[in-house]
Design a protein around this motif. Structure first.
Motif, mmCIF file in Angstrom:
data_model
loop_
_atom_site.group_PDB
_atom_site.id
_atom_site.type_symbol
_atom_site.label_atom_id
_atom_site.label_comp_id
_atom_site.label_asym_id
_atom_site.label_seq_id
_atom_site.Cartn_x
_atom_site.Cartn_y
_atom_site.Cartn_z
ATOM 1 N N LEU A 108 -107.365 7.616 -26.573
ATOM 2 C CA LEU A 108 -106.906 8.907 -27.058
ATOM 3 C C LEU A 108 -107.481 9.161 -28.453
ATOM 4 N N GLU A 109 -108.047 10.323 -28.669
ATOM 5 C CA GLU A 109 -108.536 10.696 -30.008
ATOM 6 C C GLU A 109 -107.308 11.106 -30.818
ATOM 7 N N TRP A 110 -106.810 10.188 -31.599
ATOM 8 C CA TRP A 110 -105.479 10.309 -32.184
ATOM 9 C C TRP A 110 -105.291 11.540 -33.074
ATOM 10 N N SER A 111 -106.228 11.802 -33.953
ATOM 11 C CA SER A 111 -106.066 12.916 -34.891
ATOM 12 C C SER A 111 -105.946 14.249 -34.144
ATOM 13 N N ARG A 112 -106.791 14.418 -33.101
ATOM 14 C CA ARG A 112 -106.705 15.670 -32.326
ATOM 15 C C ARG A 112 -105.382 15.760 -31.564
ATOM 16 N N TYR A 113 -104.940 14.613 -31.066
ATOM 17 C CA TYR A 113 -103.682 14.596 -30.323
ATOM 18 C C TYR A 113 -102.517 14.997 -31.225
ATOM 19 N N VAL A 114 -102.501 14.410 -32.439
ATOM 20 C CA VAL A 114 -101.421 14.721 -33.377
ATOM 21 C C VAL A 114 -101.449 16.208 -33.738
ATOM 22 N N GLU A 115 -102.643 16.739 -33.953
ATOM 23 C CA GLU A 115 -102.773 18.155 -34.283
ATOM 24 C C GLU A 115 -102.238 19.015 -33.140
ATOM 25 N N ALA A 116 -102.582 18.662 -31.898
ATOM 26 C CA ALA A 116 -102.102 19.414 -30.738
ATOM 27 C C ALA A 116 -100.585 19.274 -30.587
ATOM 28 N N LEU A 117 -100.091 18.067 -30.882
ATOM 29 C CA LEU A 117 -98.652 17.800 -30.775
ATOM 30 C C LEU A 117 -97.863 18.705 -31.718
ATOM 31 N N PHE A 118 -98.311 18.779 -32.958
ATOM 32 C CA PHE A 118 -97.591 19.567 -33.953
ATOM 33 C C PHE A 118 -97.828 21.065 -33.781
ATOM 34 N N SER A 119 -98.758 21.426 -32.887
ATOM 35 C CA SER A 119 -99.004 22.859 -32.615
ATOM 36 C C SER A 119 -98.164 23.376 -31.455
ATOM 37 N N CYS A 120 -97.459 22.491 -30.795
ATOM 38 C CA CYS A 120 -96.637 22.904 -29.640
ATOM 39 C C CYS A 120 -95.593 23.936 -30.074
ATOM 40 N N ARG A 121 -95.417 24.973 -29.246
ATOM 41 C CA ARG A 121 -94.534 26.066 -29.626
ATOM 42 C C ARG A 121 -93.185 26.046 -28.893
ATOM 43 N N SER A 122 -93.002 25.091 -28.012
ATOM 44 C CA SER A 122 -91.718 24.977 -27.313
ATOM 45 C C SER A 122 -91.466 23.516 -26.963
ATOM 46 N N LEU A 123 -90.226 23.223 -26.656
ATOM 47 C CA LEU A 123 -89.875 21.848 -26.297
ATOM 48 C C LEU A 123 -90.548 21.458 -24.996
ATOM 49 N N GLU A 124 -90.638 22.401 -24.052
ATOM 50 C CA GLU A 124 -91.295 22.120 -22.774
ATOM 51 C C GLU A 124 -92.768 21.763 -23.000
ATOM 52 N N GLU A 125 -93.417 22.493 -23.896
ATOM 53 C CA GLU A 125 -94.820 22.225 -24.210
ATOM 54 C C GLU A 125 -94.967 20.869 -24.884
ATOM 55 N N LEU A 126 -94.027 20.542 -25.744
ATOM 56 C CA LEU A 126 -94.049 19.238 -26.418
ATOM 57 C C LEU A 126 -93.870 18.110 -25.405
ATOM 58 N N GLU A 127 -92.949 18.288 -24.475
ATOM 59 C CA GLU A 127 -92.723 17.272 -23.454
ATOM 60 C C GLU A 127 -93.971 17.077 -22.586
ATOM 61 N N PHE A 128 -94.621 18.169 -22.245
ATOM 62 C CA PHE A 128 -95.845 18.088 -21.445
ATOM 63 C C PHE A 128 -96.945 17.333 -22.205
ATOM 64 N N SER A 129 -97.045 17.574 -23.520
ATOM 65 C CA SER A 129 -98.068 16.916 -24.336
ATOM 66 C C SER A 129 -97.836 15.406 -24.394
ATOM 67 N N VAL A 130 -96.584 15.004 -24.566
ATOM 68 C CA VAL A 130 -96.256 13.574 -24.606
ATOM 69 C C VAL A 130 -96.538 12.928 -23.255
ATOM 70 N N GLN A 131 -96.145 13.593 -22.181
ATOM 71 C CA GLN A 131 -96.361 13.043 -20.841
ATOM 72 C C GLN A 131 -97.841 12.867 -20.553
ATOM 73 N N LYS A 132 -98.638 13.829 -21.020
ATOM 74 C CA LYS A 132 -100.085 13.757 -20.814
ATOM 75 C C LYS A 132 -100.666 12.522 -21.495
ATOM 76 N N ALA A 133 -100.172 12.205 -22.697
ATOM 77 C CA ALA A 133 -100.644 11.009 -23.409
ATOM 78 C C ALA A 133 -100.190 9.740 -22.688
ATOM 79 N N LEU A 134 -98.951 9.733 -22.203
ATOM 80 C CA LEU A 134 -98.429 8.544 -21.507
ATOM 81 C C LEU A 134 -99.136 8.315 -20.177
ATOM 82 N N ASP A 135 -99.712 9.380 -19.604
ATOM 83 C CA ASP A 135 -100.450 9.236 -18.355
ATOM 84 C C ASP A 135 -101.717 8.408 -18.520
ATOM 85 N N LEU A 136 -102.101 8.146 -19.781
ATOM 86 C CA LEU A 136 -103.262 7.293 -20.030
ATOM 87 C C LEU A 136 -102.956 5.838 -19.684
#
Length: 517
Positions: free
Chosen positions: A370-398
């Motif tokens: 995972l390219e960590w810096s981009r992931y963190v940037e995308a994580l903090f850009s999430c605009r809803s809890l559902e979007e945040l949950e999807f972002s975390v799940q996508k990382a865990l799918d690795l």
């Protein structure tokens, strides 16, 4: 022993009757009164079987006493003895249902014959009454068992017209009524010892009609039936699970987990019950004594302020234990807790997600994927809890399924194998979840969680199933009494053992033995 009341205004007459009773060994407890008014007071205070009264007495004569006594005590045997043998007295005596009319002076042979005859009738009536009580109790027990069996069928998926009609005839009408299901789970053995007090607690806590279904020594299911006009739950009704939890903790000092479900139809009871059993596993992630709801709309009770902190600590524990399954399940609860609490800032929630994801990838050796810096940037850009949950799940799918930490899985399998061995060696004793957890050096909640995950059923249900299996073997292969088998199967109460056995096999232990012979 039968009781006789002798009523005569002359003490010498009463003494003579008592002498004859002693002389001929008549098994009677003797009470006395010297007039009709006093006799009525004695009758009101004592369970008298035979009234032996004179006619001529002050204040109230024997005939008036007989009339009043017959009105109040239909089963009372009344014997009149008098020096007056006039026809009018005999006529009145017949009207009042007098058993016998004995003339003075008393003929001893007649006296003993009349009294022994009355005593025999009293004994026959008592025997018949006891038999009727036994039959009524047996009939009631049969109805209770039939109702429990039908309710088991209902939550087992049989919600056809035949079952619903049979339930209605048994007094459980579901048509047009809202059903709430409340699953109560204690960590240790509870039922079979506190049943009467527990039902009284339910009566005082749950205001609607309800039916109780025992599942095993640690669990019961409560079906709360509300009028069809009350389709929306009031705020007070919504808190029934919390009220019950608090009442039981206060009454027994034993925390319990409560799961509240709300099936839409009788046909939906089975699916709702399965959801409730699944939610019960979540007790591991929260403190003991939590109330869960299958319907989010009902889950309005605020969580404790430290609920999220404790859950995050537990998630880190899962990572340290290399328990990928537990971690992923816990992450789902993490987002559910954030939704329910409404107490945590967006920045703090995103920070926790970032740290948990980073730790999970490091533990699995997958942080390079995972390219960590981009992931963190995308994580903090999430605009809803559902979007945040999807972002975390996508990382865990690795983390591929095959990388779920084989070492941790092997350790878990060994622990469960040890637990099964402990149960098989000690099922005949009063073993508890706390005792088993202590033997394998785990907390009770984590042991319950692991066992359920590995064996596909709760630990308590497994113990009950094994005990029932062993009890059935003893019934088939030995001549031990049911009480002895109950004790060897690990039950301290014969009646509770019988109830659990009947729920498990559909017949009583005695009937099972008869069918197996």
């Amino acid at each position: 022993m039968l009781q006789i009341l002798i009523v005569d205004d002359e003490a010498i007459e009463r003494d003579g009757i008592k002498f004859l009773i002693r002389k001929f060994g008549l098994e009677l407890t003797v009470l006395e009164a010297d007039n009709g008014e006093e006799a009525l007071e004695v009758l009101a205070a004592h369970p008298v079987d035979i009234l032996f009264t004179d006619i001529k007495m002050p204040f109230m004569d024997g005939l008036e006493l007989s009339r009043r006594a017959r009105e109040r005590y239909a089963g009372l045997r009344i014997i009149i003895y008098s020096a007056y043998g006039e026809f009018e007295y005999a006529q009145q005596a017949i009207r009042y249902g007098i058993h016998s009319y004995v003339l003075k002076p008393i003929d001893v042979q007649e006296f003993t014959a009349v009294l022994t005859g009355a005593m025999e009738l009293c004994r026959q009536e008592k025997a018949l009454e006891a038999q009727q009580i036994t039959l009524r109790e047996g009939y009631h027990k049969g109805l209770v068992y039939e109702k429990e069996k039908l309710l088991h069928d209902l939550i087992g998926g049989r919600a056809d017209g035949e079952v619903l009609e049979a339930l209605s005839q048994a007094g459980v009408a579901l048509s047009g009524r809202l059903v709430r299901m409340i699953l109560v789970h204690f960590e240790g053995r509870f039922f079979g010892r506190n049943d009467a007090a527990f039902q009284e607690d339910i009566r005082e806590t749950v205001r609607e009609d309800w039916e109780l279904l025992h599942l095993n020594e640690s669990q019961c299911l409560l079906l709360v039936l509300t009028s069809g006009e009350q389709l929306a739950l009031s705020e007070a009704e919504e808190e029934v699970g919390e009220r019950l939890r608090c009442r039981l903790l206060e009454g027994y000092g034993q925390p319990c987990t409560v799961v509240v479900g709300r099936p839409e139809t009788p046909e939906g009871l089975k699916d709702e019950y399965e959801r409730m059993e699944g939610l019960l596993e979540n007790q591991f992630f929260y403190k003991e004594g939590t109330v869960f709801y299958t319907d989010r709309a009902q889950a309005g009770r605020p969580l404790p302020a430290d609920a999220l902190t404790k859950l995050v600590d537990r998630l880190y524990w899962h990572l340290e234990a290399k328990d990928d399954y537990g971690f992923r399940r816990g992450m789902g609860l993490f987002f559910e807790t954030v939704r329910r609490s409404g107490q945590h800032s967006v920045i703090y929630t995103k920070y926790l997600c970032m740290e948990l994801t980073r730790k999970a990838l490091q533990t699995a050796g997958r942080e390079a994927g995972l390219e960590w810096s981009r992931y963190v940037e995308a994580l903090f850009s999430c605009r809803s809890l559902e979007e945040l949950e999807f972002s975390v799940q996508k990382a865990l799918d690795l983390i591929p399924a095959e990388d779920t930490h084989a070492g941790g899985a092997l350790h878990t399998k060994k622990v469960i194998k040890d637990v099964v061995g402990l149960i098989e060696e000690n099922y005949m004793h009063d073993i508890s979840l706390s005792w088993i957890a202590e033997q394998v050096h785990l907390t009770q909640t984590y042991l319950s969680y692991l066992f359920s995950r590995e064996k596909g059923q709760p630990l308590i249900k497994y113990i009950t199933g094994l005990r029932m299996q062993k009890a059935a073997e003893l019934l088939r292969e030995t001549h031990l009494t049911v009480a002895q088998i109950s004790e060897r199967a690990g039950y301290t109460s014969d009646s509770y053992f019988g109830k659990i056995f009947k729920n498990h096999y559909g017949v009583s232990p005695a009937k099972y033995r008869e069918m197996s012979s």
